[in-house]
Design an enzyme around this catalytic site. Structure first.
Site, mmCIF file in Angstrom:
data_model
loop_
_atom_site.group_PDB
_atom_site.id
_atom_site.type_symbol
_atom_site.label_atom_id
_atom_site.label_comp_id
_atom_site.label_asym_id
_atom_site.label_seq_id
_atom_site.Cartn_x
_atom_site.Cartn_y
_atom_site.Cartn_z
ATOM 1 N N CYS A 95 0.877 -1.168 0.000
ATOM 2 C CA CYS A 95 0.000 0.000 0.000
ATOM 3 C C CYS A 95 0.922 1.227 0.000
ATOM 4 O O CYS A 95 2.117 1.118 0.296
ATOM 5 C CB CYS A 95 -0.890 -0.014 1.236
ATOM 6 S SG CYS A 95 0.043 0.148 2.750
ATOM 7 N N HIS B 204 -2.760 -5.089 17.505
ATOM 8 C CA HIS B 204 -2.051 -4.581 16.318
ATOM 9 C C HIS B 204 -1.350 -3.261 16.650
ATOM 10 O O HIS B 204 -1.916 -2.403 17.327
ATOM 11 C CB HIS B 204 -3.044 -4.393 15.168
ATOM 12 C CG HIS B 204 -2.362 -4.133 13.857
ATOM 13 N ND1 HIS B 204 -1.939 -2.877 13.477
ATOM 14 C CD2 HIS B 204 -1.996 -4.972 12.855
ATOM 15 C CE1 HIS B 204 -1.355 -2.958 12.293
ATOM 16 N NE2 HIS B 204 -1.382 -4.217 11.892
ATOM 17 N N GLU C 113 -0.737 -0.580 15.022
ATOM 18 C CA GLU C 113 -1.443 0.671 14.671
ATOM 19 C C GLU C 113 -2.480 1.015 15.740
ATOM 20 O O GLU C 113 -2.599 2.179 16.160
ATOM 21 C CB GLU C 113 -2.133 0.522 13.307
ATOM 22 C CG GLU C 113 -2.897 1.773 12.922
ATOM 23 C CD GLU C 113 -3.895 1.533 11.798
ATOM 24 O OE1 GLU C 113 -3.522 0.966 10.762
ATOM 25 O OE2 GLU C 113 -5.074 1.905 11.974
ATOM 26 N N ASN D 113 -3.077 -7.899 7.760
ATOM 27 C CA ASN D 113 -3.912 -7.484 6.625
ATOM 28 C C ASN D 113 -4.024 -8.590 5.582
ATOM 29 O O ASN D 113 -5.054 -8.737 4.936
ATOM 30 C CB ASN D 113 -3.440 -6.140 6.050
ATOM 31 C CG ASN D 113 -2.166 -6.275 5.243
ATOM 32 O OD1 ASN D 113 -2.188 -6.734 4.129
ATOM 33 N ND2 ASN D 113 -1.047 -5.878 5.828
ATOM 34 N N SER E 51 1.195 -11.479 8.743
ATOM 35 C CA SER E 51 0.637 -10.185 8.329
ATOM 36 C C SER E 51 -0.865 -10.173 8.578
ATOM 37 O O SER E 51 -1.617 -10.957 7.992
ATOM 38 C CB SER E 51 0.948 -9.957 6.842
ATOM 39 O OG SER E 51 0.002 -9.071 6.290
ATOM 40 N N CYS F 139 -8.633 3.368 5.395
ATOM 41 C CA CYS F 139 -7.955 4.197 4.395
ATOM 42 C C CYS F 139 -8.448 3.864 2.987
ATOM 43 O O CYS F 139 -8.939 2.757 2.726
ATOM 44 C CB CYS F 139 -6.442 4.039 4.502
ATOM 45 S SG CYS F 139 -5.847 2.445 3.955
ATOM 46 N N SER G 103 1.550 -5.863 2.584
ATOM 47 C CA SER G 103 2.963 -5.980 2.940
ATOM 48 C C SER G 103 3.717 -6.923 2.000
ATOM 49 O O SER G 103 4.846 -7.312 2.299
ATOM 50 C CB SER G 103 3.081 -6.467 4.386
ATOM 51 O OG SER G 103 2.266 -7.604 4.576
HETATM 52 S S1 SF4 Z 1 -3.298 3.553 6.365
HETATM 53 FE FE1 SF4 Z 1 -2.228 1.630 6.644
HETATM 54 S S2 SF4 Z 1 -2.988 0.283 5.005
HETATM 55 FE FE2 SF4 Z 1 -3.615 2.380 4.512
HETATM 56 S S3 SF4 Z 1 -2.031 3.162 3.145
HETATM 57 FE FE3 SF4 Z 1 -1.458 3.736 5.221
HETATM 58 S S4 SF4 Z 1 -0.135 2.099 5.988
HETATM 59 FE FE4 SF4 Z 1 -1.217 1.342 4.194
#
Ligand code: SF4
Length: 301
Positions: A25, A138, A140, A234, A232, A204, A276
């Site tokens: 991504c 996670h 994030e 995702n 991973s 996103c 990823s």
């Molecule tokens: S928010 Fe997360 S999944 Fe979306 S582009 Fe950014 S890093 Fe990639």
């Protein structure tokens, strides 16, 4: 952007489709480019706070360039090196600790993760309780929780949301890679637990587009091949989505794990990959699939 069909022969034309949005991504791509630029500019050693990406092939490549993952600045053996904050982001408290450790710091937090952090921060400062729809472990989500002013809860979906207490004001946000239907079903449940409910869809745009493409192609395929690391999150979520849509799914890390029997039996194959997974790993898988089917076609002629 990737977009190609493999034409095996006229009869099997368009039988093997590789997702346009397979692979890195923009956030992950940007973070990897940043560390490689630093390394190439001689800013060594480069330390990333946590693994930059959950993909063994990429991690091996980074290790060979002495770009290593550490959990905290204290673990950096050479303090003249550079610390890089990965795309997932971190808590503001941890960011402060890193920035005051005396080492050079490069922030590669994805701007779309930053956007989610800013929304949480804005409403948390106004007294809203934050509900994050995502995976509590996670990285994030751990980072996002740091912006809730200590007033946040993580739920994985609507079932967990049913257990929530009542709130005066609540802001519902999502992990950026969340499945959209799960997010909205959960938000509907949270609404029942608050006088005032702000719904902030922070999934996103690249994730939304990947999900849309997956739904479109996976449901018409006999076999979906999902390429990506076993660790991973995702990629695992993508494989799960495909299992709901397609008759058969193979989740592989490399071309060596492909099951040739299913590949030869399937009429239509859709190949996709987690955020990823590097392009060259996807290309090798697609090439092996093409080769196997070409061999079969040649032996039938
Ligand atoms: S928010 Fe997360 S999944 Fe979306 S582009 Fe950014 S890093 Fe990639």
């Amino acid at each position: 952007m990737r977009a190609f069909f493999y034409n095996i022969n006229m009869k099997q034309e368009q039988d093997v489709i590789v997702a346009k949005r397979a692979g890195f991504c923009p956030g992950v791509k940007r973070a990897i480019e940043k560390v490689l630029e630093l390394e190439a500019a001689g800013k060594r050693p480069v330390y990333t706070i946590g693994p930059l990406i959950h993909n063994k092939q990429v991690t091996d490549m980074l290790c060979a360039k002495q770009i290593t993952a550490i959990d905290s600045p204290r673990q950096a053996a050479d303090k003249s090196g550079v610390l890089v904050i990965r795309a997932h982001g971190i808590t503001p408290q941890f960011q402060q600790e890193i920035e005051s450790c005396g080492m050079a710091v490069v922030d590669a937090t994805c701007p779309l993760v930053k956007h989610a952090q800013n929304i949480i921060d804005k409403f948390a400062r106004q007294g809203y309780h934050t509900v994050i729809v995502g995976d509590a472990d996670h990285a994030e989500v751990v980072g996002l929780m740091g912006y809730t002013q200590g007033n946040g809860t993580v739920v994985s979906g609507p079932v967990e949301a049913r257990q929530l207490p009542h709130f005066d004001k609540v802001n519902v946000v999502s992990q950026t890679t969340q499945k959209e239907t799960v997010f909205y079903e959960t938000a509907e449940e949270v609404k029942k637990h608050a006088d005032l409910c702000q719904i902030s869809n922070t999934i996103c745009q690249p994730t939304k587009e990947r999900q849309k493409e997956t739904i479109e192609f996976a449901q018409s395929a006999d076999l979906v091949i999902v390429v990506g690391g076993r660790h991973s999150a995702n990629t695992a979520r993508l494989a799960l989505l495909c299992k709901e849509l397609a008759a058969a799914v193979q989740h592989v890390e490399t071309e060596d794990e492909l099951d040739p029997t299913q590949i030869l039996q399937a009429k239509k194959i859709f190949i996709t990959a987690g955020a990823s997974t590097p392009d060259w790993v996807i290309d090798r898988v697609a090439e092996r699939v093409r080769h196997l089917r070409h061999k079969q076609t040649a032996s039938e002629e």
